[in-house]
Design a protein around this motif. Sequence first.
Motif, mmCIF file in Angstrom:
data_model
loop_
_atom_site.group_PDB
_atom_site.id
_atom_site.type_symbol
_atom_site.label_atom_id
_atom_site.label_comp_id
_atom_site.label_asym_id
_atom_site.label_seq_id
_atom_site.Cartn_x
_atom_site.Cartn_y
_atom_site.Cartn_z
ATOM 1 N N LEU A 132 9.134 1.454 5.199
ATOM 2 C CA LEU A 132 7.715 1.307 5.522
ATOM 3 C C LEU A 132 7.530 0.409 6.744
ATOM 4 C CD1 LEU A 132 4.778 1.884 4.829
ATOM 5 C CD2 LEU A 132 4.848 -0.050 3.233
ATOM 6 N N GLY A 133 8.266 -0.689 6.806
ATOM 7 C CA GLY A 133 8.163 -1.600 7.947
ATOM 8 C C GLY A 133 8.544 -0.926 9.254
ATOM 9 N N ARG A 166 10.816 -3.701 2.039
ATOM 10 C CA ARG A 166 10.166 -2.409 2.331
ATOM 11 C C ARG A 166 10.558 -1.962 3.750
ATOM 12 N NH1 ARG A 166 5.452 -1.714 -0.898
ATOM 13 N NH2 ARG A 166 5.747 0.432 -0.273
ATOM 14 N N TRP A 223 7.044 -8.522 7.991
ATOM 15 C CA TRP A 223 6.851 -9.036 6.640
ATOM 16 C C TRP A 223 7.294 -7.993 5.615
ATOM 17 C CZ3 TRP A 223 3.826 -7.601 2.448
ATOM 18 C CH2 TRP A 223 3.731 -8.552 1.431
ATOM 19 N N LEU A 224 6.923 -6.730 5.854
ATOM 20 C CA LEU A 224 7.337 -5.649 4.958
ATOM 21 C C LEU A 224 8.854 -5.536 4.902
ATOM 22 C CD1 LEU A 224 4.690 -2.947 5.930
ATOM 23 C CD2 LEU A 224 4.912 -4.074 3.697
ATOM 24 N N HIS A 229 10.453 -8.249 2.927
ATOM 25 C CA HIS A 229 10.226 -8.120 1.488
ATOM 26 C C HIS A 229 10.798 -6.825 0.926
ATOM 27 C CE1 HIS A 229 7.523 -11.474 2.292
ATOM 28 N NE2 HIS A 229 7.672 -11.752 1.007
ATOM 29 N N ALA A 244 4.697 -5.524 9.844
ATOM 30 C CA ALA A 244 5.905 -4.717 9.683
ATOM 31 C C ALA A 244 7.117 -5.603 9.390
ATOM 32 C CB ALA A 244 6.142 -3.876 10.935
#
Length: 167
Positions: free
Chosen positions: A88-89, A85, A79-80, A83, A77
């Motif tokens: 979504l994370g 997102r 990492w999302l 980047h 999460a």
Amino acid sequence: MLKALLAPLVWLLRLLLALIILFEEWGWVPLSRLLARLGDWPPFRAFAPWVRGLPPYAALALLVLPSLLIIPVKLLALWLIAHGRVVLGVGVIMAAKVVGTALVARLFQLIQPALMRLRWFVPLYQRWSAWKQELLAWVHAQPFWRMARVIKRQLGRRLRQAWSKRR
């Protein structure tokens, strides 16, 4: 003087802790029931008796397992989010929190008798329960909580009336 300066900070800290505990309490019972129903599904049927039969320290280790298993999910999460997102994370973190709460709630129901055989666990559990009840009583005594309960009741009544008119 220091006590007067710290009072708002202590109040805020109590409120934040209480909100976390309220979230856990809100999800604990229904999520545990849901997992109990899933436990009736044939592939999982043998799991509950096996868990109930664990010795105390094995039961304790099993209770810690969901927290450890969720760490890679939370890293994903993050990492999302890193980047771009973000939605979504955050969604992954929220889903992990709900699933983790459900697993811990169900496991605790199954292994609580084993944990109560640990001499050191009983006073900790009793202290935790008393502290939690005191904190929740404090929240329930706050004006915002009483106002929220009134609003919730009124909203529920209006929704039921709208639903009954629709039928």
